[in-house]
Design an enzyme around this catalytic site. Structure first.
Site, PDB file in Angstrom:
ATOM      1  N   GLY A   1      12.777 -15.299   5.327  1.00 56.55           N
ATOM      2  CA  GLY A   1      11.452 -15.589   4.785  1.00 56.55           C
ATOM      3  C   GLY A   1      10.425 -15.938   5.840  1.00 56.55           C
ATOM      4  N   VAL A   2      10.882 -16.196   7.074  1.00 52.94           N
ATOM      5  CA  VAL A   2       9.964 -16.478   8.189  1.00 52.94           C
ATOM      6  C   VAL A   2       9.730 -15.157   8.915  1.00 52.94           C
ATOM      7  CG1 VAL A   2       9.578 -17.824  10.273  1.00 52.94           C
ATOM      8  CG2 VAL A   2      10.899 -18.798   8.386  1.00 52.94           C
TER       9      VAL A   2
ATOM     10  N   GLY B   1       8.380 -10.224  12.712  1.00 46.95           N
ATOM     11  CA  GLY B   1       8.666  -8.865  13.162  1.00 46.95           C
ATOM     12  C   GLY B   1       7.426  -8.081  13.547  1.00 46.95           C
TER      13      GLY B   1
ATOM     14  N   SER C   1      13.641   5.236  11.460  1.00 50.53           N
ATOM     15  CA  SER C   1      14.114   4.165  10.576  1.00 50.53           C
ATOM     16  C   SER C   1      15.048   4.670   9.483  1.00 50.53           C
ATOM     17  CB  SER C   1      12.915   3.476   9.905  1.00 50.53           C
ATOM     18  OG  SER C   1      12.062   2.895  10.866  1.00 50.53           O
TER      19      SER C   1
ATOM     20  N   HIS D   1       7.287  -2.019   7.608  1.00 51.18           N
ATOM     21  CA  HIS D   1       6.441  -1.249   8.521  1.00 51.18           C
ATOM     22  C   HIS D   1       5.081  -0.926   7.904  1.00 51.18           C
ATOM     23  CE1 HIS D   1       9.351  -0.826  11.697  1.00 51.18           C
ATOM     24  NE2 HIS D   1      10.261  -0.384  10.862  1.00 51.18           N
TER      25      HIS D   1
END
Length: 469
Positions: free
Chosen positions: A317-318, A321, A346, A408
């Site tokens: 949850g933090v 990225g 990906s 992304h």
């Protein structure tokens, strides 16, 4: 069987018993036999678990409870003592260390009792919150609004937060809390009472692990072996087959970067693996080929982000990225000024599960043999079209269904290309019938793409748009 048949069997058995010299009271005998004919009564439901408040006021523990009431009361007092306003920071830190030591020796069920105490007994005072909320609502639109808002915010701060802060001041406090929250995660679904502690920890971690406090560090083959071992263990996208595979991923035409926190100096919180190329690639196979010659860095124009792995379950949850990618792009541009294209290769982890619910059975059966399908096979074209729809059109609450796409696209990338057979491994087949996707980071259009997504439109390239048709 007729309704009379069971009773006929009862009478016959009674006569046989009497002939054998056994005397039975008829009503008792019939009741016993009927009880055998009837299905067993369902077991009584297990009693609901007692709250910690009920357990603290009891004398004896019940089945399934780890700590007896007296031990539970003692543990609650130890937690309160950590934030006793009458003790110094040094003494509070010593008491926090004592709890850390207790936790290290405690059984899992005893640790769970600590979680429950912290979740249920250190909440904000509801009366103070209600009063401050009323004062704020009355002050809206008046000169006192800002001050009333501050008072309301302070009233909603729970004592639980102060406990976490006291632990964080301990040299081992932050690693301890991160590990504790990781251990707590599997219990959340069965134990909603723990959510208050979990959410509080997530909030505090988002402050303590703000990207402003993180250090971007390159990880190379010359890094400590203990750190490289952690890369092997934490890699979540493409499993590392061994040291030779890891060495290939850290070769001269590759880069690996991680975010580190001062309190967790040897632990990468998240890391990204990058291949430097002269074109956008559509298959992971050549990137993982240990026998392939390194690319010519003097011709490198494209950076391919082919693996991004978070390492700490306790930091779920933090989010950092997106900041990692931005910092890596800036670092790469400084080292390689010729780089112009930044894209990912990906996985599509949610595709197969979605197709199993949406696509016709005959197509699903054909896609099981995807490696045998000719380039012009209609089943192949159908799979690409369904994938384009999944990535580019299927939203839930305004966000893409696929978790990697959500990450992304939320960072401002766009869906550039979908590749057949991009990941032929067993994992790639299980996730997406071998398909992979490029997300392009066009540095001039990141904000535009975020705005499009916020408006409910997924940014896609022309090649993906063509698949819709």
């Amino acid at each position: 069987m007729s309704l009379a048949q069971p009773w006929q069997g009862l009478r016959s058995a009674a006569r046989r018993a009497q002939r054998g010299g056994i005397r039975l009271d008829a009503p008792q005998w019939i009741a016993e036999r009927v009880s055998r004919l009837r299905p067993a009564a369902p077991a009584a439901p297990a009693p609901a678990p007692r709250s910690t408040a009920e357990r603290l006021g009891a004398r004896l523990r019940q089945e399934g409870e780890a700590l007896a009431p007296r031990a539970l009361r003692r543990l609650l007092d130890d937690i309160k003592a950590v934030v006793d306003p009458m003790v110094s920071e040094v003494e509070g830190g010593r008491r926090a260390q004592a709890l850390i030591d207790w936790y290290g020796k405690a059984e899992p069920a005893q640790r769970r009792d600590l979680w429950l105490l912290m979740s249920e007994h250190f909440m904000a005072d509801p009366q103070k919150v209600k009063r401050a909320q009323s004062e704020y609502q009355a002050a809206v639109g008046t000169p006192d609004e800002a001050a009333a808002e501050v008072r309301y915010r302070r009233a909603t701060v729970s004592p639980r937060r102060r406990i976490l802060q006291r632990f964080s001041a301990n040299p081992q406090g932050i690693p301890f809390l991160v590990a504790l929250r990781a251990e707590l995660q599997p219990a959340l679904r069965q134990e909603p009472r723990l959510q208050a502690l979990d959410v509080e920890m997530e909030y505090m971690f988002s402050t303590w692990f703000d990207v402003g406090f993180l250090e971007l560090r390159r990880i190379s083959w010359d890094s400590p072996a203990s750190l490289i071992e952690k890369l092997i263990r934490y890699e979540a996208v493409h499993d590392v087959r061994g040291w030779a595979d890891m060495k290939n991923r850290l070769d001269s035409d590759r880069r690996c970067y991680g975010f580190f926190h001062p309190r967790l100096p040897g632990e990468p919180l998240i890391f990204v693996e990058v291949a430097l190329m002269n074109h956008i690639v559509g298959s992971i196979t050549p990137l993982l080929d240990e026998s392939a010659a390194p690319a010519d860095l003097s011709r490198a124009t494209t950076a391919i982000f082919y693996s991004i792995s978070s390492t700490q379950v306790g930091l779920r949850g933090v989010s950092f990225g997106d900041s990692l990618i931005k910092r890596v792009v800036e670092t790469l541009k400084e080292e390689f000024p010729r780089l112009r294209t930044f894209a990912t290769l990906s996985p599509i982890p949610g595709l197969r599960a979605w197709l199993s619910r949406q696509a016709p059975p005959e197509l699903l059966a054909a896609w099981e043999r995807w490696a045998e399908l000719d380039e012009k096979a209609p089943e192949r074209q159908a799979l690409l079209a369904w994938t384009a729809r999944y990535l580019g059109q299927e939203l839930r609450n305004g966000e893409p269904l696929d978790p990697v796409a959500r990450f992304h696209l939320g960072n401002g990338a766009r869906i550039e290309r979908i590749h057949w057979g991009g990941d032929p491994s067993a994992k790639g087949n299980k996730q997406s019938f071998g398909l992979m996707v490029n997300y392009l980071y066009d540095l001039r259009r990141l904000d535009k793409h975020r705005a499009m997504l916020a408006a409910g439109k997924v940014p896609i390239g022309g090649a993906v748009e063509a698949l819709y048709r």
